[in-house]
Design a protein around this motif. Sequence first.
Motif, PDB file in Angstrom:
ATOM      1  N   PRO A   8       0.797  -1.220   0.000  1.00  0.00           N
ATOM      2  CA  PRO A   8       0.000   0.000   0.000  1.00  0.00           C
ATOM      3  C   PRO A   8       0.828   1.268   0.000  1.00  0.00           C
ATOM      4  O   PRO A   8       0.470   2.252  -0.628  1.00  0.00           O
ATOM      5  CB  PRO A   8      -0.841  -0.143   1.284  1.00  0.00           C
ATOM      6  CG  PRO A   8      -0.953  -1.633   1.487  1.00  0.00           C
ATOM      7  CD  PRO A   8       0.344  -2.188   1.012  1.00  0.00           C
ATOM      8  N   ALA A   9       1.993   1.258   0.709  1.00  0.00           N
ATOM      9  CA  ALA A   9       2.807   2.458   0.807  1.00  0.00           C
ATOM     10  C   ALA A   9       3.396   2.850  -0.547  1.00  0.00           C
ATOM     11  O   ALA A   9       3.736   3.997  -0.782  1.00  0.00           O
ATOM     12  CB  ALA A   9       3.919   2.257   1.828  1.00  0.00           C
ATOM     13  N   ALA A  10       3.551   1.854  -1.449  1.00  0.00           N
ATOM     14  CA  ALA A  10       4.188   2.121  -2.734  1.00  0.00           C
ATOM     15  C   ALA A  10       3.192   2.481  -3.823  1.00  0.00           C
ATOM     16  O   ALA A  10       3.600   2.782  -4.939  1.00  0.00           O
ATOM     17  CB  ALA A  10       5.005   0.901  -3.163  1.00  0.00           C
ATOM     18  N   LEU A  11       1.907   2.452  -3.526  1.00  0.00           N
ATOM     19  CA  LEU A  11       0.907   2.664  -4.564  1.00  0.00           C
ATOM     20  C   LEU A  11       0.886   4.119  -5.028  1.00  0.00           C
ATOM     21  O   LEU A  11       0.778   5.035  -4.211  1.00  0.00           O
ATOM     22  CB  LEU A  11      -0.482   2.283  -4.058  1.00  0.00           C
ATOM     23  CG  LEU A  11      -0.775   0.791  -3.913  1.00  0.00           C
ATOM     24  CD1 LEU A  11      -2.150   0.589  -3.298  1.00  0.00           C
ATOM     25  CD2 LEU A  11      -0.696   0.090  -5.251  1.00  0.00           C
ATOM     26  N   PRO A  12       0.956   4.361  -6.344  1.00  0.00           N
ATOM     27  CA  PRO A  12       0.749   5.715  -6.854  1.00  0.00           C
ATOM     28  C   PRO A  12      -0.732   6.074  -6.816  1.00  0.00           C
ATOM     29  O   PRO A  12      -1.586   5.218  -6.545  1.00  0.00           O
ATOM     30  CB  PRO A  12       1.259   5.605  -8.295  1.00  0.00           C
ATOM     31  CG  PRO A  12       0.997   4.180  -8.662  1.00  0.00           C
ATOM     32  CD  PRO A  12       1.225   3.385  -7.394  1.00  0.00           C
ATOM     33  N   ALA A  13      -1.042   7.327  -7.117  1.00  0.00           N
ATOM     34  CA  ALA A  13      -2.429   7.789  -7.037  1.00  0.00           C
ATOM     35  C   ALA A  13      -3.350   6.988  -7.942  1.00  0.00           C
ATOM     36  O   ALA A  13      -4.510   6.735  -7.604  1.00  0.00           O
ATOM     37  CB  ALA A  13      -2.493   9.272  -7.395  1.00  0.00           C
ATOM     38  N   ALA A  14      -2.845   6.563  -9.100  1.00  0.00           N
ATOM     39  CA  ALA A  14      -3.690   5.836 -10.051  1.00  0.00           C
ATOM     40  C   ALA A  14      -4.130   4.481  -9.525  1.00  0.00           C
ATOM     41  O   ALA A  14      -5.147   3.943  -9.979  1.00  0.00           O
ATOM     42  CB  ALA A  14      -2.944   5.657 -11.375  1.00  0.00           C
ATOM     43  N   LEU A  99      -5.171  13.747 -20.055  1.00  0.00           N
ATOM     44  CA  LEU A  99      -6.069  12.654 -20.408  1.00  0.00           C
ATOM     45  C   LEU A  99      -5.773  11.388 -19.603  1.00  0.00           C
ATOM     46  O   LEU A  99      -6.530  10.445 -19.644  1.00  0.00           O
ATOM     47  CB  LEU A  99      -5.969  12.342 -21.904  1.00  0.00           C
ATOM     48  CG  LEU A  99      -6.598  13.365 -22.851  1.00  0.00           C
ATOM     49  CD1 LEU A  99      -6.432  12.898 -24.284  1.00  0.00           C
ATOM     50  CD2 LEU A  99      -8.059  13.586 -22.538  1.00  0.00           C
ATOM     51  N   GLY A 100      -4.660  11.369 -18.878  1.00  0.00           N
ATOM     52  CA  GLY A 100      -4.336  10.236 -18.029  1.00  0.00           C
ATOM     53  C   GLY A 100      -4.349   8.923 -18.788  1.00  0.00           C
ATOM     54  O   GLY A 100      -4.008   8.858 -19.963  1.00  0.00           O
ATOM     55  N   ASP A 213      -7.564  12.705 -14.159  1.00  0.00           N
ATOM     56  CA  ASP A 213      -7.337  11.296 -14.471  1.00  0.00           C
ATOM     57  C   ASP A 213      -5.861  11.012 -14.217  1.00  0.00           C
ATOM     58  O   ASP A 213      -5.004  11.386 -15.014  1.00  0.00           O
ATOM     59  CB  ASP A 213      -7.713  11.005 -15.919  1.00  0.00           C
ATOM     60  CG  ASP A 213      -7.599   9.527 -16.276  1.00  0.00           C
ATOM     61  OD1 ASP A 213      -7.590   8.702 -15.351  1.00  0.00           O
ATOM     62  OD2 ASP A 213      -7.534   9.221 -17.475  1.00  0.00           O
ATOM     63  N   ASP A 214      -5.561  10.384 -13.101  1.00  0.00           N
ATOM     64  CA  ASP A 214      -4.173  10.206 -12.690  1.00  0.00           C
ATOM     65  C   ASP A 214      -3.397   9.341 -13.677  1.00  0.00           C
ATOM     66  O   ASP A 214      -3.857   8.263 -14.067  1.00  0.00           O
ATOM     67  CB  ASP A 214      -4.099   9.553 -11.304  1.00  0.00           C
ATOM     68  CG  ASP A 214      -4.674  10.448 -10.219  1.00  0.00           C
ATOM     69  OD1 ASP A 214      -4.329  11.640 -10.204  1.00  0.00           O
ATOM     70  OD2 ASP A 214      -5.485   9.957  -9.412  1.00  0.00           O
TER      71      ASP A 214
END
Length: 425
Positions: A8-14, A99-100, A213-214
């Motif tokens: 979880p700590a490594a997850l980017p916003a997307a 546009l992500g 849109d990340d």
Amino acid sequence: MTTVDPTPAALPAALAEPTVPVRRSWIALIFAANLGVWMAFFTPIQVLLPQQIERIAPGDKEAMLAVVTGLGALAAVLANPLAGALSDRTSPRLAKRHLGRRHVWTASGAVIGALALVLLARQDTIAGVALGWVAAQVCFNAMLASLTAAIPDRVPVAQRGGVSGWVGIPQALGLVVGAVLVTAVVTGNAAGYAAIALAVLLLSLPFALLTQDDPLPREHRPTLRLRDLLGSMWISPRRHPDFAWAWFTRFLVQLGNALGTLYLLYFLTDGVRVADPEGGLLVLILLYTLGMVLTAVLAGRLSDRSGRRKVYVIVSGLIMAVAALLLAVAPVWPMAVVAALLLGAGYGVYLAVDAALITQVLPTATDRAKDLGVINIANSAPQVLGPALSAPIVVHLGGYPTLYAATAVVTVVGSALVLKIRSVP
């Protein structure tokens, strides 16, 4: 084989689980985008394609409509998860940041799909109609894959029932607005297709251009090798049983919906013998939408507050089954009116709550759109199987009473299977 989520700590916003509630403006824009795509799906199926096919092949209209819609649904079965998997893998190098990874699919699907509808209107053979409808289905399913993924991408779990209710309403409202547009606002089959094409662009592009849109960092992008891409389409029921049961629940309920709605215009013409079938269809669609609007958001919010999903799915299935049985035992206009209202009410509850439930059983964050695309096969596959079952039932196995009795049975069984899901109350 599905991928393993990063820590979880490594997850980017997307890929992170959303925690900030979405605003009303975001809900309004995704509502409009869904309205556009569902207008493009349902208005041709319910109004424009039957008219066009009846003009081309009046003596074989039922079978030809089944062929065209079946081929379109088959294209949808293939296109939706594939487009979802590609959007999961779309990086900033493939799409500009604004546009992500999702919005580029929404925007391009809207533009090319609108063009496909314009070309479809010009066809005067069954083969041409089928080819045009397949092209449109591919484009609009690419849109649907990206729009569906926006819910788990950006909406917290505690808000998903209510938001799913709003997002579900366009499935009925799109048909109403589309039917009014092509019967009361514009005249002629070709003008109807053009009007729907324009509506798709005006309603869908603002969401793609105006909302966040990340982008997906390259280091978190799943592999794009064809073998891995195709292999990821299989989600093991043994490893993810709740996802599998959610898929079967959706498949059977949507099969019941396909059985009950494909020949509705012909049912009013040949079964109920309404003097103005197209006008009667519009009335039923309005009542259906009213029932859905009255229940979708309310049921979704009640489900959010209680944290319970399954009981709402079961109740919705029972309501829809009662509506189908009314049509089976009394194919007269007053009963059709009551059935339309009940069917809309039940389907509104189902769409809102089942959509929220499904986002809670997705296997991984990295494959949200692809996994939802696999779920959407349960929406599209019944459109292939439905015509194959409906046509022989109507022609050889008892007609419309048997068709609607089968609809009731399939819907009840499908909604009851939600009890097999363990991870969601």
